[in-house]
Design a protein around this motif. Structure first.
Motif, PDB file in Angstrom:
ATOM      1  N   THR A   1      15.241 -28.642  19.509  1.00  0.00           N
ATOM      2  CA  THR A   1      14.144 -27.687  19.699  1.00  0.00           C
ATOM      3  C   THR A   1      13.094 -27.914  18.613  1.00  0.00           C
ATOM      4  O   THR A   1      13.377 -28.470  17.550  1.00  0.00           O
ATOM      5  N   ASN A   2      11.884 -27.423  18.889  1.00  0.00           N
ATOM      6  CA  ASN A   2      10.798 -27.550  17.906  1.00  0.00           C
ATOM      7  C   ASN A   2       9.811 -26.407  18.122  1.00  0.00           C
ATOM      8  O   ASN A   2       8.775 -26.567  18.742  1.00  0.00           O
ATOM      9  N   GLY A   3      10.165 -25.227  17.639  1.00  0.00           N
ATOM     10  CA  GLY A   3       9.278 -24.085  17.722  1.00  0.00           C
ATOM     11  C   GLY A   3       9.608 -23.104  18.825  1.00  0.00           C
ATOM     12  O   GLY A   3       9.129 -21.978  18.818  1.00  0.00           O
ATOM     13  N   SER A   4      10.423 -23.510  19.797  1.00  0.00           N
ATOM     14  CA  SER A   4      10.814 -22.606  20.873  1.00  0.00           C
ATOM     15  C   SER A   4      12.180 -23.026  21.401  1.00  0.00           C
ATOM     16  O   SER A   4      12.665 -24.128  21.117  1.00  0.00           O
ATOM     17  N   GLN A   5      12.806 -22.143  22.157  1.00  0.00           N
ATOM     18  CA  GLN A   5      14.090 -22.484  22.750  1.00  0.00           C
ATOM     19  C   GLN A   5      13.937 -23.682  23.691  1.00  0.00           C
ATOM     20  O   GLN A   5      12.852 -23.959  24.188  1.00  0.00           O
ATOM     21  N   ALA A   6      15.053 -24.369  23.929  1.00  0.00           N
ATOM     22  CA  ALA A   6      15.027 -25.516  24.843  1.00  0.00           C
ATOM     23  C   ALA A   6      16.262 -25.478  25.729  1.00  0.00           C
ATOM     24  O   ALA A   6      17.318 -24.985  25.325  1.00  0.00           O
ATOM     25  N   THR A   7      16.112 -26.030  26.940  1.00  0.00           N
ATOM     26  CA  THR A   7      17.167 -25.988  27.946  1.00  0.00           C
ATOM     27  C   THR A   7      17.581 -27.395  28.357  1.00  0.00           C
ATOM     28  O   THR A   7      16.729 -28.263  28.567  1.00  0.00           O
TER      29      THR A   7
ATOM     30  N   TYR B   1      14.116 -23.746  15.581  1.00  0.00           N
ATOM     31  CA  TYR B   1      13.876 -24.922  14.728  1.00  0.00           C
ATOM     32  C   TYR B   1      15.224 -25.574  14.450  1.00  0.00           C
ATOM     33  O   TYR B   1      15.807 -25.415  13.385  1.00  0.00           O
ATOM     34  N   SER B   2      15.728 -26.294  15.419  1.00  0.00           N
ATOM     35  CA  SER B   2      17.078 -26.830  15.321  1.00  0.00           C
ATOM     36  C   SER B   2      17.179 -28.009  14.366  1.00  0.00           C
ATOM     37  O   SER B   2      18.251 -28.291  13.835  1.00  0.00           O
ATOM     38  N   GLN B   3      16.078 -28.698  14.134  1.00  0.00           N
ATOM     39  CA  GLN B   3      16.120 -29.900  13.296  1.00  0.00           C
ATOM     40  C   GLN B   3      15.043 -29.897  12.220  1.00  0.00           C
ATOM     41  O   GLN B   3      15.149 -30.607  11.235  1.00  0.00           O
ATOM     42  N   ASP B   4      14.027 -29.066  12.395  1.00  0.00           N
ATOM     43  CA  ASP B   4      12.957 -28.970  11.403  1.00  0.00           C
ATOM     44  C   ASP B   4      13.297 -27.835  10.433  1.00  0.00           C
ATOM     45  O   ASP B   4      12.851 -26.706  10.577  1.00  0.00           O
TER      46      ASP B   4
ATOM     47  N   ILE C   1      22.287 -31.290   6.123  1.00  0.00           N
ATOM     48  CA  ILE C   1      22.427 -30.541   7.359  1.00  0.00           C
ATOM     49  C   ILE C   1      21.500 -31.145   8.401  1.00  0.00           C
ATOM     50  O   ILE C   1      20.405 -31.624   8.079  1.00  0.00           O
ATOM     51  N   SER C   2      21.962 -31.129   9.659  1.00  0.00           N
ATOM     52  CA  SER C   2      21.130 -31.603  10.761  1.00  0.00           C
ATOM     53  C   SER C   2      21.586 -30.932  12.047  1.00  0.00           C
ATOM     54  O   SER C   2      22.764 -30.603  12.206  1.00  0.00           O
ATOM     55  N   ALA C   3      20.648 -30.707  12.958  1.00  0.00           N
ATOM     56  CA  ALA C   3      20.945 -30.342  14.346  1.00  0.00           C
ATOM     57  C   ALA C   3      21.765 -29.067  14.475  1.00  0.00           C
ATOM     58  O   ALA C   3      22.944 -29.090  14.760  1.00  0.00           O
ATOM     59  N   MET C   4      21.115 -27.930  14.273  1.00  0.00           N
ATOM     60  CA  MET C   4      21.770 -26.628  14.457  1.00  0.00           C
ATOM     61  C   MET C   4      21.576 -26.155  15.897  1.00  0.00           C
ATOM     62  O   MET C   4      20.492 -26.267  16.460  1.00  0.00           O
ATOM     63  N   GLN C   5      22.644 -25.614  16.497  1.00  0.00           N
ATOM     64  CA  GLN C   5      22.552 -25.133  17.879  1.00  0.00           C
ATOM     65  C   GLN C   5      23.335 -23.846  18.045  1.00  0.00           C
ATOM     66  O   GLN C   5      24.472 -23.738  17.590  1.00  0.00           O
ATOM     67  N   THR C   6      22.721 -22.875  18.708  1.00  0.00           N
ATOM     68  CA  THR C   6      23.395 -21.636  19.083  1.00  0.00           C
ATOM     69  C   THR C   6      23.153 -21.407  20.563  1.00  0.00           C
ATOM     70  O   THR C   6      22.013 -21.486  21.033  1.00  0.00           O
ATOM     71  N   GLU C   7      24.233 -21.139  21.312  1.00  0.00           N
ATOM     72  CA  GLU C   7      24.126 -21.000  22.766  1.00  0.00           C
ATOM     73  C   GLU C   7      25.084 -19.920  23.240  1.00  0.00           C
ATOM     74  O   GLU C   7      26.059 -19.592  22.568  1.00  0.00           O
TER      75      GLU C   7
ATOM     76  N   GLU D   1      14.837 -29.974   1.311  1.00  0.00           N
ATOM     77  CA  GLU D   1      13.809 -30.990   1.540  1.00  0.00           C
ATOM     78  C   GLU D   1      14.355 -32.041   2.497  1.00  0.00           C
ATOM     79  O   GLU D   1      15.573 -32.227   2.616  1.00  0.00           O
ATOM     80  N   LEU D   2      13.437 -32.708   3.189  1.00  0.00           N
ATOM     81  CA  LEU D   2      13.836 -33.781   4.096  1.00  0.00           C
ATOM     82  C   LEU D   2      14.474 -34.906   3.291  1.00  0.00           C
ATOM     83  O   LEU D   2      13.949 -35.336   2.268  1.00  0.00           O
ATOM     84  N   SER D   3      15.613 -35.390   3.766  1.00  0.00           N
ATOM     85  CA  SER D   3      16.359 -36.423   3.043  1.00  0.00           C
ATOM     86  C   SER D   3      16.070 -37.800   3.628  1.00  0.00           C
ATOM     87  O   SER D   3      15.698 -37.938   4.794  1.00  0.00           O
TER      88      SER D   3
END
Length: 677
Positions: A258-264, A105-108, A241-247, A120-122
């Motif tokens: 991403t939204n519920g699963s990893q993305a490539t 959940y990188s953005q949600d 905060i926005s857009a978290m990423q770990t790689e 909360e959503l800003s």
């Protein structure tokens, strides 16, 4: 380009073109700037007539980038990205390898969990991206919002985009185990400013990048954003905060939603069909590349590793008169003999004057095989190759044209770009022993005074894998220690070298203050930062160290909270810092290199190295040992020409006699010169 339906940012193109180096604007055949693209194509400009030159581009997935207004947007597959934030604020064409964002959940952030916080959503955004407002809801230290547990593996990097609402609040990023909340790694960011260690982002851009490389994180961890890693933040203070990423990479790449699963994000490919042999210059956000390619498909992405192209220039040889039939014929003869041709030969040859090229035998870096270095011969209109005998009984390290370090096997000559200078050169070195055991900290023997010291994993020069990370966390003088030992007594005149990088990427202003021996210190007479190698990594050298037993070294750093990484330690005997000799549990020795040429006639020999220019003489029907004249240095150019009658001066005759005596196994005494005089 507008005539074929390609949109061009004319003001940007004009600015980028004006800032090019004069030789590119004047001589380049094709120039690529980050300004004109369409699906599947990046457009360069024919510098002779202004027409469009297409480069093929592909990427099998969508991807994100920041436009010139510093807003993030997503582009479809096969659409090139001209970006203004990733890897720096200059306009660039992104060329990245495949990457996976394992944050589900990188953005949600509604899916993230609170520990003493609320979120909360800003209505605000960060660089055009939706943002969540995270607020400290309870008093006390270490209140955070955290992601559901995921498998992070062992080596990873994390990036996110943060913006302080409350300029006094402390920010931090950490990784915790789900059960015990043990801190595995934590990066701190200062009050009111977003910093990565000591790296401050310009123009108050709300971006923070947390680099996290761990030894063993286990299988299930929680990425955590903590509101008060530095101080006790007041209740009801907030951040966005926005857009978290770990790689799984050493450094973060562009954002993958991403939204519920990893993305490539798929790998990007960029290529051009070269109509002729060409010299190519590429400037990226990480490196400057000069390379030569024969006519045909040139795959640009093979030279890049997650970076952005600032400009690319192609110099076709026929267009600018660069190509020379002599060199082309020589290269063909080398390949027919089973030799290897390094791209350095083109620059080395083309940078010679016509007078230097016209010599009967010309040696430049670039053509070799095991036991042989090739020189160009040009006699009576015929081009050939002369074989110089080369020998080294051990392997040895060198820096290639990208300043990656590699190992040449025994008897393989080294074309080097990093030792002694950044010029292409043929290394010729004497035997040397590195007395420093565990030269790359792969065997942990570290401790510090008024500092914290850790063994960390790195990938410097695509070769060195371990280093010591030294954090000065005290206002007092502090030191990092690595115990070394050598077994031979009464060693004097030692030299020391190592590779150093400050984590804030500033140039290190450091002194190797002393060498430790059972509490006693040995001060070097001369210390300096030798030269910048790449990626803000410098080589530091110290000379004239004298002591019977060297068992350690120390380094002082004056500014509190500075952090440096150091590795590649080498103690050598005598006067010169030579190429790096890796060690483990034991000392290691690199054998001496020999290089010689057979002379058919009395000859004048000129050698230009990184440090000297030599005018020498060799007698007919003898072997001339070049390594006896070049000591711990690199050969840039050598010429051999037959002597004419007018060349036989007194000095020449004396030197020819000396060379013949020595080559036949005789002893030459300098007393002879006095008698001669």
């Amino acid at each position: 380009m507008q005539k074929i339906g390609v949109r061009v940012n004319e003001p940007l193109v004009n600015e980028l073109y004006d800032n090019l180096e004069p030789h590119i604007k004047k001589k380049a055949s094709v120039i690529l700037l980050p300004a004109a693209t369409s699906q599947g194509v990046v457009y360069a400009m024919d510098n002779r007539n202004g027409s469009a030159v297409p480069l093929d581009f592909s990427r099998m997935s969508d991807a994100t980038c920041f436009d010139s207004n510093l807003k993030m947007h997503q582009v479809s597959k096969d659409v090139p990205r001209v970006d203004f934030i990733n890897y720096g604020s200059k306009a660039k064409i992104l060329v990245e390898k495949e990457a996976v964002n394992i944050i589900r959940y990188s953005q949600d952030f509604s899916q993230w969990l609170d520990f003493g916080t609320s979120h909360e959503l800003s209505e605000d955004t960060i660089l055009g991206m939706p943002a969540y407002k995270v607020t400290k809801a309870e008093s006390g230290l270490y209140k955070w919002i955290y992601h559901p547990a995921i498998n992070l593996g062992t080596d990873f990097s994390t990036s996110t985009y943060l913006k302080n609402i409350d300029t006094t609040s402390g920010l931090g990023y950490a990784v915790y185990t789900p059960v015990s909340a043990t801190i595995k790694s934590r990066i701190l960011f200062g009050n009111g400013e977003i910093v990565n260690y000591a790296v401050r982002f310009a123009d108050n851009k709300p971006m923070v990048t947390a680099f996290t490389v761990t030894g063993n994180t286990g299988n299930s961890l929680r990425p955590v954003l903590s509101l008060d890693s530095i101080n006790s933040t007041a209740v009801n203070t907030s951040l966005l905060i926005s857009a978290m990423q770990t790689e799984s990479s050493a450094n973060p790449t562009s954002y993958i939603p991403t939204n519920g699963s990893q993305a490539t994000r798929s790998k990007e490919y960029l290529s051009i069909n070269l109509r002729q042999n060409a010299r190519i210059e590429i400037k990226t956000t990480k490196q400057d590349i000069v390379i030569y390619r024969e006519a045909g498909i040139f795959n640009v992405e093979e030279l890049l590793n997650n970076e952005g192209i600032l400009h690319l220039a192609i110099f076709y040889f026929s267009d600018e008169g660069y190509w020379n039939d002599i060199l082309k014929t020589f290269i063909n003869k080398v390949k027919e003999d089973g030799g290897i041709v390094d791209s350095s030969i083109f620059d080395s040859y083309l940078n010679l004057t016509e007078k230097e090229r016209s010599k009967e035998i010309v040696l430049i870096p670039g053509a070799y095989k095991a036991g042989v270095i090739y020189a160009i011969s040009f006699k009576d209109g015929e081009v050939g190759c002369v074989k110089l005998d080369f020998d080294r009984t051990t392997s040895a390290t060198y820096f290639d044209s990208k300043l990656d370090m590699d190992i040449a096997d025994r008897n393989i000559p080294r074309i080097d770009y990093g030792n002694y200078s950044n010029q292409a050169k043929i290394l010729v070195e004497k035997e040397a022993t590195n007395f420093a055991k565990s030269s790359d900290f792969s065997i942990k023997r570290l401790w510090g005074e008024n500092a914290t010291v850790d063994q960390i994993g790195i990938n410097w020069f695509e070769f060195v894998k371990y280093a010591g990370r030294f954090v000065h966390n005290d206002t007092r003088a502090s030191s990092i220690y690595q115990p070394f030992a050598h077994d031979s007594p009464n060693h004097a005149d030692l030299v020391f070298s190592c590779f150093i990088k400050r984590e804030d990427n500033e140039k290190p202003v450091l002194g190797i203050s002393n060498i430790l021996y059972d509490g006693a210190t040995i001060s070097p007479k001369k210390t300096y930062v030798h030269h910048h190698l790449r990626d803000n990594i410098y080589q530091v050298q110290a000379f004239d160290l004298t002591w019977n037993w060297v068992v350690g070294f120390s380094k002082n750093i004056q500014h509190s909270r500075n952090t440096l990484i150091a590795t590649g330690f080498q103690f050598e005997y005598k006067d010169d810092v030579t190429s790096y000799i890796p060690t483990g549990n034991n000392q290691a020795t690199r054998s001496a290199e020999s290089l010689s040429i057979n002379l058919d006639v009395d000859s004048k020999i000129y050698i230009r190295t990184t440090q000297n220019e030599l005018n020498l003489y060799g007698a007919a029907n003898t072997r001339f040992n070049i390594d006896e004249c070049v000591s711990n240095d690199g050969i840039l150019y050598m010429s051999v020409v037959p002597m004419q009658e007018s060349d036989y001066t007194e000095t020449a005759r004396l030197n020819l006699f000396k060379h013949r005596v020595v080559s036949e196994g005789g002893v030459y005494n300098s007393v002879f010169e006095d008698v001669w005089s």
